[in-house]
Motif scaffolding. Structure first.
Motif, PDB file in Angstrom:
ATOM      1  N   PHE A 169      17.523  -3.898 -15.293  1.00 11.97           N
ATOM      2  CA  PHE A 169      16.924  -4.890 -14.395  1.00 11.97           C
ATOM      3  C   PHE A 169      16.846  -6.274 -15.039  1.00 11.97           C
ATOM      4  N   HIS A 170      17.263  -6.372 -16.294  1.00 10.54           N
ATOM      5  CA  HIS A 170      17.129  -7.642 -17.024  1.00 10.54           C
ATOM      6  C   HIS A 170      18.454  -8.135 -17.573  1.00 10.54           C
ATOM      7  N   LEU A 171      19.552  -7.643 -17.057  1.00 10.82           N
ATOM      8  CA  LEU A 171      20.854  -8.098 -17.516  1.00 10.82           C
ATOM      9  C   LEU A 171      21.029  -9.584 -17.232  1.00 10.82           C
ATOM     10  N   GLU A 172      21.651 -10.285 -18.169  1.00  9.72           N
ATOM     11  CA  GLU A 172      21.917 -11.705 -17.958  1.00  9.72           C
ATOM     12  C   GLU A 172      22.980 -11.908 -16.887  1.00  9.72           C
ATOM     13  N   ALA A 173      23.917 -10.989 -16.832  1.00  9.73           N
ATOM     14  CA  ALA A 173      24.985 -11.067 -15.829  1.00  9.73           C
ATOM     15  C   ALA A 173      25.490  -9.658 -15.555  1.00  9.73           C
ATOM     16  N   LEU A 174      26.089  -9.464 -14.395  1.00 13.41           N
ATOM     17  CA  LEU A 174      26.676  -8.171 -14.076  1.00 13.41           C
ATOM     18  C   LEU A 174      27.998  -8.006 -14.816  1.00 13.41           C
ATOM     19  N   PRO A 175      28.276  -6.800 -15.299  1.00  6.18           N
ATOM     20  CA  PRO A 175      29.564  -6.559 -15.956  1.00  6.18           C
ATOM     21  C   PRO A 175      30.672  -6.402 -14.928  1.00  6.18           C
ATOM     22  N   LYS A 176      31.907  -6.524 -15.367  1.00  8.85           N
ATOM     23  CA  LYS A 176      33.037  -6.239 -14.492  1.00  8.85           C
ATOM     24  C   LYS A 176      33.382  -4.755 -14.544  1.00  8.85           C
ATOM     25  N   ARG A 177      33.220  -4.161 -15.724  1.00 11.53           N
ATOM     26  CA  ARG A 177      33.519  -2.744 -15.919  1.00 11.53           C
ATOM     27  C   ARG A 177      32.316  -2.080 -16.577  1.00 11.53           C
ATOM     28  N   ALA A 178      31.844  -0.985 -15.994  1.00  9.48           N
ATOM     29  CA  ALA A 178      30.665  -0.309 -16.548  1.00  9.48           C
ATOM     30  C   ALA A 178      30.907   1.184 -16.673  1.00  9.48           C
ATOM     31  N   LEU A 179      30.406   1.739 -17.769  1.00 13.93           N
ATOM     32  CA  LEU A 179      30.399   3.189 -17.957  1.00 13.93           C
ATOM     33  C   LEU A 179      28.960   3.671 -17.864  1.00 13.93           C
ATOM     34  N   VAL A 180      28.725   4.646 -17.000  1.00 12.78           N
ATOM     35  CA  VAL A 180      27.416   5.278 -16.894  1.00 12.78           C
ATOM     36  C   VAL A 180      27.535   6.670 -17.497  1.00 12.78           C
ATOM     37  N   VAL A 181      26.781   6.919 -18.560  1.00 13.74           N
ATOM     38  CA  VAL A 181      26.842   8.196 -19.265  1.00 13.74           C
ATOM     39  C   VAL A 181      25.682   9.069 -18.784  1.00 13.74           C
ATOM     40  N   GLY A 182      25.999  10.227 -18.242  1.00 15.52           N
ATOM     41  CA  GLY A 182      24.975  11.120 -17.716  1.00 15.52           C
ATOM     42  C   GLY A 182      25.353  11.597 -16.335  1.00 15.52           C
ATOM     43  N   GLY A 183      24.681  12.650 -15.879  1.00 13.98           N
ATOM     44  CA  GLY A 183      25.017  13.206 -14.575  1.00 13.98           C
ATOM     45  C   GLY A 183      23.822  13.508 -13.702  1.00 13.98           C
ATOM     46  N   GLY A 184      22.638  13.025 -14.091  1.00 19.02           N
ATOM     47  CA  GLY A 184      21.443  13.259 -13.293  1.00 19.02           C
ATOM     48  C   GLY A 184      21.287  12.246 -12.185  1.00 19.02           C
ATOM     49  N   TYR A 185      20.111  12.235 -11.567  1.00 25.98           N
ATOM     50  CA  TYR A 185      19.930  11.353 -10.420  1.00 25.98           C
ATOM     51  C   TYR A 185      19.905   9.881 -10.830  1.00 25.98           C
ATOM     52  N   ILE A 186      19.366   9.559 -12.015  1.00 25.46           N
ATOM     53  CA  ILE A 186      19.344   8.160 -12.443  1.00 25.46           C
ATOM     54  C   ILE A 186      20.761   7.658 -12.683  1.00 25.46           C
ATOM     55  N   ALA A 187      21.576   8.451 -13.378  1.00 33.92           N
ATOM     56  CA  ALA A 187      22.961   8.070 -13.615  1.00 33.92           C
ATOM     57  C   ALA A 187      23.721   7.907 -12.310  1.00 33.92           C
ATOM     58  N   SER A 188      23.553   8.844 -11.402  1.00 34.62           N
ATOM     59  CA  SER A 188      24.276   8.816 -10.128  1.00 34.62           C
ATOM     60  C   SER A 188      23.857   7.618  -9.285  1.00 34.62           C
ATOM     61  N   GLU A 189      22.572   7.329  -9.269  1.00 32.00           N
ATOM     62  CA  GLU A 189      22.086   6.194  -8.484  1.00 32.00           C
ATOM     63  C   GLU A 189      22.613   4.873  -9.029  1.00 32.00           C
ATOM     64  N   PHE A 190      22.561   4.692 -10.345  1.00 35.80           N
ATOM     65  CA  PHE A 190      23.027   3.435 -10.918  1.00 35.80           C
ATOM     66  C   PHE A 190      24.539   3.285 -10.798  1.00 35.80           C
ATOM     67  N   ALA A 191      25.267   4.385 -10.829  1.00 36.30           N
ATOM     68  CA  ALA A 191      26.708   4.296 -10.606  1.00 36.30           C
ATOM     69  C   ALA A 191      26.994   3.740  -9.219  1.00 36.30           C
ATOM     70  N   ALA A 220      14.397  12.937  -3.425  1.00 39.23           N
ATOM     71  CA  ALA A 220      15.549  12.231  -2.860  1.00 39.23           C
ATOM     72  C   ALA A 220      16.327  11.566  -3.980  1.00 39.23           C
ATOM     73  N   VAL A 221      17.635  11.550  -3.832  1.00 38.46           N
ATOM     74  CA  VAL A 221      18.519  10.843  -4.751  1.00 38.46           C
ATOM     75  C   VAL A 221      19.135   9.704  -3.963  1.00 38.46           C
ATOM     76  N   PHE A 222      18.888   8.466  -4.395  1.00 36.63           N
ATOM     77  CA  PHE A 222      19.333   7.312  -3.617  1.00 36.63           C
ATOM     78  C   PHE A 222      20.733   6.866  -4.025  1.00 36.63           C
ATOM     79  N   THR A 223      21.647   7.826  -3.916  1.00 34.97           N
ATOM     80  CA  THR A 223      23.058   7.532  -4.055  1.00 34.97           C
ATOM     81  C   THR A 223      23.567   7.011  -2.716  1.00 34.97           C
ATOM     82  N   GLN A 224      24.854   6.778  -2.627  1.00 32.36           N
ATOM     83  CA  GLN A 224      25.462   6.399  -1.352  1.00 32.36           C
ATOM     84  C   GLN A 224      26.589   7.376  -1.064  1.00 32.36           C
TER      85      GLN A 224
END
Length: 452
Positions: A161-183, A340-344
């Motif tokens: 929530f505090h990133l200076e800028a959004l990345p162009k390419r991101a790797l999300v490591v993990g397979g739970g609901y937090i990882a899935s939602e942020f992906a 609930a998992v707030f994926t899309q």
């Protein structure tokens, strides 16, 4: 004579609820210490800011749908800085609301770290000590990052929530609901996203059919989901962060986010020396009344590692206050808690999955998969909704309900009431459908798709 009847360590949702009820309704003299921001993980660095990011990430698709419905709508570039500024202001407002709620209830707030000195004494970081009749630990949890070479190059959900800028390419490591939602969030905001999970399939613990539906949708939207592989090493490279996989693969990203689980914040509080039981994961061991092995010390919320959901922590905090200060013995109910998992698309679940229910005798599965009217009209023919009921064949009691699709989180809250009340399939069947809605499928599935 004690300085306080109750001293709460931790200003998250569970601690705040317990403090407020004990003071305002239980007549206790209460103090609360929080070393960070009031509101805890959910309000400051979890559920609330994450859901606002979910909303933001859904806007491009909504604009695209608007064009299909005849609107002359276009979407420009996403202004991360503008959004982040608005997000910061909203979190400031919520934190102030939490503080005002406590003050209005008569709770004394200490903006400091607190530790337990003995069963009836706490000490603040500035050296102040207080004698207390009861102590409640509500310090929550923290993200866990495995010890891999280069782990310091990665971020966790706390920093997202505090990133200076959004990345162009991101790797999300993990397979739970937090990882899935942020992906899904990052993908919706225009980031090229890869997920890396060491297990066979993401969203472990949820119904297999439901999570397969989510994964299929994520993949079709362009998220690269890589299972059966983990990060072996991270290194700083000229063009970003070089990631070496355990399968020998080599990829490069601008940002690596770890969402590989959370651990209870129980360390350094002085508990073990007093005889408070600590589990293998660092969780504080409590009984059904949230009481530890030391009678004057209690614990609620994620630090106990029971069900790590904000509403559960609130229920546990309220039950503690009712029991100890209001003379109303109350146990927090951990059965049939919806999530609930707030994926899309979203995933909503309550009760047993098909896999978990198999061991309890013959079950009937009622399942409907279809294309929702709204997105179908907009030309998104790949979108699917899943409605699923797991039913005990002998009693016809609904053991579980699983929904994948737009608004699944809202729908599962209502379905959970029926499941919690012990509704049978016949109860669902005799409920007249609301048409046209996606949720009407819950009451129109007449024949089981399979018996297992």
């Amino acid at each position: 004579m004690f300085d306080y009847d109750l001293f709460v360590i931790g200003g998250g949702s569970g601690g705040v609820r317990a403090a407020r009820i004990a003071s305002a309704e239980g007549g206790a003299k209460v103090a609360l210490a929080e070393e960070s921001r009031m509101g805890g993980t959910c309000v400051i660095r979890g559920c609330v800011p994450k859901k606002l990011m979910v909303f933001a990430s859904e806007m491009p698709e909504a604009v695209a749908d608007a064009r299909a419905y005849g609107w002359d709508a276009t979407v420009g570039a996403f202004d991360w800085g503008r959004f982040r500024g608005s997000l910061d202001r909203e979190l400031d407002r919520l934190e102030a609301a939490y503080r005002n709620t406590l003050k209005s209830a008569g709770v004394v707030i200490y903006d400091a770290r607190a530790v337990v000195v003995d069963p009836h004494r706490v000490r603040l970081a500035d050296g102040q000590e207080f004698s207390v009749k009861h102590i409640l630990i509500a310090t929550g949890g923290r993200p866990f990052v495995p010890d891999v070479p280069g782990a310091e190059l990665a971020v966790t959900s706390n920093e997202m929530f505090h990133l200076e800028a959004l990345p162009k390419r991101a790797l999300v490591v993990g397979g739970g609901y937090i990882a899935s939602e942020f992906a899904c969030i990052l993908h919706g905001l225009g980031v090229q996203v890869t997920m890396m999970y060491r297990g066979a399939a993401i969203l472990r613990g949820f119904d297999d059919e439901a999570r397969a539906t989510v994964v299929a949708a994520m993949t079709k939207r362009g998220i690269a989901v890589q299972c059966g592989v983990d990060v072996a090493r991270l290194e700083q490279a000229a063009g970003g962060i070089a990631v070496q996989g355990t399968d020998g693969s080599a990829q490069e990203f601008d940002l690596v986010m770890y969402a590989t689980g959370r651990k209870p914040n129980s360390g350094g509080l002085g508990l073990e020396a007093l005889g408070v039981g600590i589990g293998a994961r660092g969780q504080i061991l409590v009984d059904e009344w949230s009481q530890t092995a030391v009678p004057s010390i209690y614990a609620v919320g994620d630090v106990t590692d029971r069900i790590n959901l904000t509403p559960v922590a609130i229920r546990e905090g309220h039950a503690f206050a009712d029991t100890v200060f209001r003379g109303v013995p109350t146990k927090a109910d951990h059965e049939l808690v919806a999530s609930a998992v707030f994926t899309q698309p979203e995933l909503g679940s309550v009760g047993l999955s098909e896999e978990a229910a198999k061991g309890n005798g013959p079950i009937e599965i009622f399942s409907a998969s279809f294309r929702p009217m709204r997105s179908l009209f907009a030309g998104r023919t790949e979108d699917r909704v899943l409605m699923k009921l797991v039913v005990d064949q002998a009693s016809q009691k609904v053991l579980g309900c699983h929904i994948v699709g737009p608004g699944a989180g809202e729908m599962i809250q209502l379905a959970a009431i029926a499941v919690k009340m012990g509704a049978t399939k016949a109860d669902f069947d005799r409920t007249v459908a609301v048409h046209p809605t996606v949720s009407e499928e819950l009451v129109t599935m007449r024949k089981p798709s399979r018996v297992v």
